[in-house]
Design an enzyme around this catalytic site. Structure first.
Site, mmCIF file in Angstrom:
data_model
loop_
_atom_site.group_PDB
_atom_site.id
_atom_site.type_symbol
_atom_site.label_atom_id
_atom_site.label_comp_id
_atom_site.label_asym_id
_atom_site.label_seq_id
_atom_site.Cartn_x
_atom_site.Cartn_y
_atom_site.Cartn_z
ATOM 1 N N SER A 1 0.838 -1.201 0.000
ATOM 2 C CA SER A 1 0.000 0.000 0.000
ATOM 3 C C SER A 1 0.872 1.250 0.000
ATOM 4 O O SER A 1 1.967 1.262 0.588
ATOM 5 C CB SER A 1 -0.903 0.013 1.240
ATOM 6 O OG SER A 1 -1.615 1.231 1.323
ATOM 7 N N TYR B 1 -0.968 -0.051 10.383
ATOM 8 C CA TYR B 1 -1.144 -0.586 9.027
ATOM 9 C C TYR B 1 0.037 -0.200 8.151
ATOM 10 O O TYR B 1 0.552 -1.028 7.382
ATOM 11 C CB TYR B 1 -2.446 -0.049 8.441
ATOM 12 C CG TYR B 1 -2.717 -0.426 7.003
ATOM 13 C CD1 TYR B 1 -3.039 -1.729 6.655
ATOM 14 C CD2 TYR B 1 -2.670 0.534 5.988
ATOM 15 C CE1 TYR B 1 -3.295 -2.079 5.342
ATOM 16 C CE2 TYR B 1 -2.933 0.193 4.672
ATOM 17 C CZ TYR B 1 -3.243 -1.109 4.347
ATOM 18 O OH TYR B 1 -3.502 -1.447 3.039
#
Length: 262
Positions: free
Chosen positions: A146, A157
């Site tokens: 990501s 994350y």
């Protein structure tokens, strides 16, 4: 150029997190291009994707496992080899932000849950598939990362996806000698239907809605194209790295974020 429709003829491909979103898109696209697809997810929603592949007359196998555990990853690889005798490709797609908020507002359990969700499935699946691909002396691994490695309100994350990037590069170093390629796609903001099973089952508070909107605003602002991408735009990049068209590419993280390099 190769005939695109036949890029994956006679290939066996695993897609994790295949029940919805990008994972579902990748599974369907692989099947349309001739692959035999193993659909891995812990949700029964993956059965609906299997039905879609059946309508395409594609060979597939559904394996319901919890890939946050090594036992789940091992079972997935074992079932795939039992069914198809080999594994040419694995797309490690499991992951996703559970909570969106400034880091000082996360508690210990939430931080650990984010890492388990977005790093460990890729760690476990790479470990489980390696003996098979080493024995074959070929294989392609595409890890889904990501651009959130540089973002706000999702630091755990970001750390998990930074780990995905690091392991992708390091595994490429270790296993080029075995004919195995490791690459990652760093997905940007992606338009997708509402999740049928939300990662966070609790309704967001007013403050959490503000924090989540902050992610959206920052993602759009950081993209040179100032928009979210589509699932199809992510799928195209993933399939390129999974295909022989990228045969001289390994150890690379490809940002697909409209110019946001993450």
């Amino acid at each position: 150029m190769m005939t695109q429709a036949l890029r994956f003829k006679n290939k066996v491909a695993i897609v994790t997190g295949a029940a919805q979103g990008i994972g579902e898109g990748v599974a369907i696209a692989l099947a349309k291009e001739g692959a035999k697809v193993i659909l891995a997810d812990r949700s029964d929603l993956v059965d609906d994707v299997a039905k879609k592949l059946g309508k395409l007359k594609a060979k597939s196998l559904t394996v319901k496992v919890d890939l946050e555990t090594y036992a789940g990853a091992s079972k997935l690889i074992s079932e795939a080899v039992k069914a198809f005798k080999k594994i040419d490709i694995i797309v490690n797609n499991v992951g996703g932000t559970i909570w969106a908020k400034p880091y000082e507002n996360y508690d210990e359990d939430q931080i650990e849950a984010e890492i388990r969700r977005s790093l460990f499935p890729t760690l476990w699946c790479c470990r489980a598939v390696l003996p098979v691909m080493i024995k074959q002396q070929h294989g392609v691994v595409v890890n889904i990362s990501s651009i959130a490695t540089r973002s706000i309100h999702r630091i755990p994350y970001a750390a998990a996806k930074g780990g995905v990037n690091a392991m992708t590069a390091s595994l490429a170093f270790e296993h080029a000698k075995d004919g195995i390629r490791f690459n990652a796609v760093a997905t940007g903001g992606t338009e997708a239907p509402p999740r049928k099973i939300p990662r966070n089952k609790n309704k967001l508070s007013k403050q959490e809605e503000v924090w989540y909107q902050g992610i959206i605003d920052q993602t759009i602002d950081s993209s040179l194209m100032h928009r979210y991408g589509t699932i199809e735009e992510q799928v195209r990049a993933i399939l390129f790295l999974a295909s022989d068209e990228s045969s001289y590419i390994t150890g690379t993280v490809l940002p697909v974020g409209g110019g946001d390099l993450g």
